[in-house]
Design an enzyme around this catalytic site. Structure first.
Site, short mmCIF file in Angstrom:
data_model
loop_
_atom_site.label_atom_id
_atom_site.label_comp_id
_atom_site.label_asym_id
_atom_site.label_seq_id
_atom_site.Cartn_x
_atom_site.Cartn_y
_atom_site.Cartn_z
N SER A 24 0.83 -1.19 0.00
CA SER A 24 0.00 0.00 0.00
C SER A 24 0.87 1.26 0.00
CB SER A 24 -0.97 -0.03 1.19
OG SER A 24 -1.98 0.94 1.04
N ASP A 170 -5.27 -2.74 -3.55
CA ASP A 170 -4.38 -2.54 -2.41
C ASP A 170 -3.87 -3.87 -1.86
OD1 ASP A 170 -3.55 -2.01 0.41
OD2 ASP A 170 -4.19 0.02 -0.12
#
Length: 557
Positions: A24, A170
């Site tokens: 992320s 993500d």
């Protein structure tokens, strides 16, 4: 930002890093450090960054053609809603990530030619999640900016990144603390930085956003705990105290840097044995700084597109020349203007090595909810003297009807001033410099009739039925000229009061020349730019009109 603070302490303690793995936003920090960027520069970049621009796709009104700007006056609300034979369609995320892509390209510009992440100054991996299977995807090759973009595509917020035929989101969904990835790369000792939010108590779970956040935390916390179980006694786990801060605290950079650093300093004893001598540290930093990935001259320019508008349509809008160094500012301006046409979800670029030099690749991803779009408008007007007007408008724009980019738009307005117009816009070249517009419209307007003393003696509702044909040309990015022939007639449908009005239809036939310059940064609340327009119009019997007159109108903001 807390990750950056940890890296600062590692540098202060002269602890060299042999590989970096990030998930992320951690992949962004890790990639910058792996590219050889110093911690001081990373900190300054984050302090100076316009964070909110990464949550906007629209590059700004300045990059839209004048015809798009004119449409905003009547139909300003474009909610990302498309129409197809299957019904209404929405995009895959609130944010496509257009501006985020430019930011990441800029941050990774110095290593843009590195396609194997093992060849970075520090070997690097980014972790993403395959949206179809939910499995972890470890990214170790390709374009670094694209890998970061995929790793930090928060589901439902950013649209998934398309990479090698997969939709990636993500990495925190699959592996929020990628200890296993570092171990697979050969890491003997792992310094793991865990910034996963703590679960909230029942007293804080009272709103929809907090409930959604809790579900996200549960998902990431579960796989984080699985990764923490893989740590051994010789590994170091750092958990900065971020209580009271959230992922929205972009502008608290100095504080968050220090919180990350403080978290690392509490483990100084465990970290100390990893430090090297001053001489070894200087040699390590010199090796990182010596890495040179100069892009050199552009040897070729390739355009990767989907299925509708052709390569030539896009290439005509790129000013970059083969055989010259990359002009990043000019290229981003051109890509923003391409995005401003309204056809594409993502317009990006990447560089890669080739036998003859640097290959520049322009990538466009057409809107998944296109190519037919709905937009809406609402207007209210009151002169505080008994004249109130209220209208609701909607428009359907059918685009990319031929290889030159023809469009067919139909707009309807209901209220005190009903209107319907349909028009065909046909470019005459790939660059939109010359175009033809043919349209027909019906609209009604209300006019007051006043006597010589300024008293209103009547009110008329007049209906207009018109057809028009215009030949136009763009004059740079913010101006255009149009020569228009209009033919039609008007009738008085309703009259209140007494006034001399013509019986039957009043025929209209006119030629007008219009020049418009529009560089306003916002159609309704501008802070910068100018609007200037002038139109000369003449009606003649030879043009089909019952009247003979000339008029000039102008507007300046």
């Amino acid at each position: 930002m807390a990750h950056v603070g940890v890296l600062r302490v590692l540098e202060e303690m002269h602890i060299p890093v042999d590989m970096v793995v990030g998930t992320s936003a951690g992949s962004a920090v890790g990639a910058l450090y792996a590219s050889g960027m110093s911690v001081a520069e990373i900190e300054q970049r984050f302090i100076d960054m316009d964070w909110f621009s990464s949550f906007r796709d629209d590059p700004g009104r300045a990059y839209k053609p004048v015809r798009r700007k004119q449409g905003e006056w009547r139909f300003p609300f474009t909610p990302g809603l498309g129409v197809s034979s299957d019904g209404l369609r929405l995009g895959a995320g609130i944010i496509a990530g257009q501006n985020l892509g430019f930011i990441l390209n800029e941050l990774t510009r110095n290593v843009a030619l590195v396609e194997d992440f093992d060849r970075l100054p520090i070997p690097f991996r980014a972790v993403a999640t395959d949206l179809e299977t939910g499995n972890m995807v470890v990214l170790g090759k390709g374009n670094l900016a694209t890998a970061i973009r995929a790793s930090m595509s928060i589901p439902g917020v950013y649209a998934p990144a398309k990479l090698d035929g997969r939709l990636l989101v993500d990495g925190g969904v699959a592996n929020n603390l990628p200890v296993s990835v570092a171990r697979d790369m050969g890491a003997d000792i792992i310094i793991a930085v865990d910034i996963t939010d703590a679960l909230m108590g029942p007293d804080k779970l009272r709103e929809a956003l907090s409930v959604f956040g809790q579900l996200t935390t549960i998902m990431t916390r579960r796989n984080t705990d699985q990764q923490l179980a893989l740590l051994s006694e010789q590994d170091v786990l750092i958990r900065p105290d971020l209580d009271g801060f959230s992922s929205a605290n972009f502008y608290n950079a100095p504080v968050l840097f220090e919180l990350g650093a403080s978290g690392a300093r509490t483990h100084a004893v465990a970290l100390n044995h990893l430090a090297v001598s001053y001489e070894d540290w200087q040699a390590y930093r010199s090796r990182l700084a010596a890495a040179n990935y100069s892009a050199g001259l552009i040897a070729s320019i390739d355009v990767e597109h989907d299925r509708r508008l052709g390569r030539k349509f896009l290439r005509e809008r790129i000013r970059q020349k083969v055989g010259e160094p990359l002009d990043v500012d000019a290229l981003e301006t051109d890509l923003k203007r391409i995005y401003g046409l309204g056809y594409y979800e993502i317009v990006s670029y990447s560089q890669s090595p080739s036998p003859n030099g640097t290959r520049l690749t322009i990538k466009v991803q057409e809107k998944s909810w296109g190519p037919n779009y709905l937009s809406f408008g609402l207007n209210f007007e009151d002169n505080f003297d008994g004249d109130t007007r209220f209208n609701l408008a909607s428009s359907l724009r059918v685009t990319e009807l031929n290889e030159l980019g023809a469009e067919w738009q139909t707009g309807m307005q209901l209220g005190t001033e009903p209107r319907i117009r349909t028009q065909w816009y046909q470019p005459l070249d790939y660059g939109y410099e010359r175009f033809v517009v043919a349209g027909i419209q019906y609209f009604r307007d209300r006019f007051g009739v006043y006597n010589m003393g300024g008293e209103r003696v009547a009110e008329l509702d007049v209906a207009f039925r018109q057809a028009d044909l215009a030949l136009g040309t763009e004059l740079g990015g913010n101006a255009e000229a149009r020569l228009t022939y209009t033919r039609g007639y008007a009738t008085v449908d309703k009259q209140i009061g007494t006034a001399a009005t013509p019986e039957g239809a009043v025929h209209q036939g006119s030629v007008s020349l219009q020049l418009v310059h529009d560089s306003l940064d916002d159609a309704f609340f501008p802070r910068d730019g100018t609007f200037a327009g002038i139109r000369g119009r003449l009606e003649r019997e030879d043009l089909g009109s019952d009247r003979h007159f000339d008029s000039v109108t102008g507007m300046l903001l």
